[in-house]
Design an enzyme around this catalytic site. Structure first.
Site, mmCIF file in Angstrom:
data_model
loop_
_atom_site.group_PDB
_atom_site.id
_atom_site.type_symbol
_atom_site.label_atom_id
_atom_site.label_comp_id
_atom_site.label_asym_id
_atom_site.label_seq_id
_atom_site.Cartn_x
_atom_site.Cartn_y
_atom_site.Cartn_z
ATOM 1 C CB SER A 59 -29.594 -27.205 -41.077
ATOM 2 O OG SER A 59 -28.872 -27.935 -40.123
ATOM 3 C CG ASP B 94 -28.243 -34.799 -43.242
ATOM 4 O OD1 ASP B 94 -27.611 -34.776 -42.167
ATOM 5 O OD2 ASP B 94 -29.056 -33.908 -43.566
ATOM 6 C CG HIS C 268 -26.583 -31.355 -42.993
ATOM 7 N ND1 HIS C 268 -27.906 -31.504 -42.661
ATOM 8 C CD2 HIS C 268 -26.198 -30.146 -42.496
ATOM 9 C CE1 HIS C 268 -28.309 -30.439 -41.989
ATOM 10 N NE2 HIS C 268 -27.293 -29.597 -41.874
#
Length: 318
Positions: free
Chosen positions: A159, A254, A284
């Site tokens: 991320s 996601d 995610h």
């Protein structure tokens, strides 16, 4: 594509828990809640030969790090993975991703150093980038004393940590340096514009909501214009050809899926060797959640296999 049963269960538990949304909390309250969630969802820690807390000098003071070496590694120089955790530049620390780093060290048979870069809003953009650069520079200079093989160094993260990894590699490339033989990106942020179908499709109900992303951006960025800076949105970088062989992992459910896959395509067009995997049925942030999402274990193992091969083939992609 339906949700993986484990991912669906995580979303059900979040909805049933009644816990306040991260974006309704102060950054510190959200960090405490995030840490508690990680402790509840991460498997028992993998034993290591050594786990050592170290620090590097940074632009705003020392940058804390955690150095892992796998069982049986002794004193031999090892390939190195520099890992930058996710959490929207606001959440996360050495503990939140401790289990994942241990798994990479164990399964890829490499040293791992997790970097605890400064979080926003205390360290606004580009604070995290500057800390990541300073930490990686120091680790490369200290390779001999820390028993790293400086010719086999990977960098990566999940991320926001993926974004910081790309920015660190690009910074080195702009300075005429290429110290990294591999880049590992796990559902990375590559463009802060929200301009993809997956951002619309998964804006609500799949953990990383639009409102949570905007909360992250508000705390991290100084001004909306920062969204177009390549250090925040690496898709905007003029030249990506200097990136090393790269693995890009996305998750089907996601909001970041499409931008990460577009970034992978842009790398290929720039001549970079890319391996891409879409984890079907996943959300995610699923990787450290092995307790609730057993399918995450196989994905971690696959990432570790590619990492191990790349580091032992001097960066040649599988």
């Amino acid at each position: 594509m339906t949700l993986d049963p484990g991912a669906a269960r995580v979303l059900e538990l979040m909805a049933a828990s009644g816990r306040p949304l991260y974006e309704s909390l102060s950054p510190q309250e959200a960090r405490d809640a995030y840490g508690a969630a990680r402790r509840a969802s991460t498997a028992e820690p993998q034993p290591m030969e050594m786990v050592e807390d170290i620090e590097a000098p940074g632009p705003r003071g020392p940058v804390a790090m955690r150095h892992y070496r796998p069982l049986g590694s002794g004193t031999e120089p090892l390939p190195l993975l520099i890992y930058l955790h996710g959490g929207g530049w606001v959440l996360g620390d050495l503990d939140s991703h401790d289990g994942l780093c241990r798994q990479f060290a164990h399964q890829a048979r490499c040293a791992v150093v997790s970097v605890d870069y400064g979080l926003a809003p205390e360290a606004k953009f580009p604070g995290g980038v500057e800390d990541a650069i300073a930490a990686s520079d120091w680790l490369l200079k200290q390779a001999s004393s820390l028993r790293f093989d400086v010719s086999r160094v990977a960098i990566g993260g999940d991320s926001a940590g993926g974004t910081l990894s790309i920015a660190t590699v690009l910074h080195n490339a702009r300075a005429g340096r290429s110290p990294f033989s591999y880049l590992m990106l796990i559902y990375p942020v590559t463009d802060m514009s929200f301009d993809t179908p997956s951002h619309e499709e998964f804006a609500e109900g799949y953990f990383l909501t639009r409102s949570l992303q905007e909360w992250f951006h508000t705390h991290y960025l100084n001004d909306p214009v920062d969204r177009s800076d390549w250090r925040a949105s690496p898709m905007r970088a003029e030249n990506l050809s200097a990136l090393p062989p790269t693995f890009v992992l996305t998750a089907s459910h996601d909001p970041l899926r499409d931008e990460a896959e577009r970034f992978a395509k842009k790398l290929v067009e720039a001549g970079v060797t890319v391996t891409m995997k879409r984890a079907q049925g996943q959300i995610h942030g699923f990787l450290p959640m092995e307790t609730f999402i057993p399918a995450a274990k196989a994905v971690i193992a696959e990432l570790a296999r590619h990492l191990s091969y790349a580091l032992r083939s001097e960066g040649k992609s599988s």
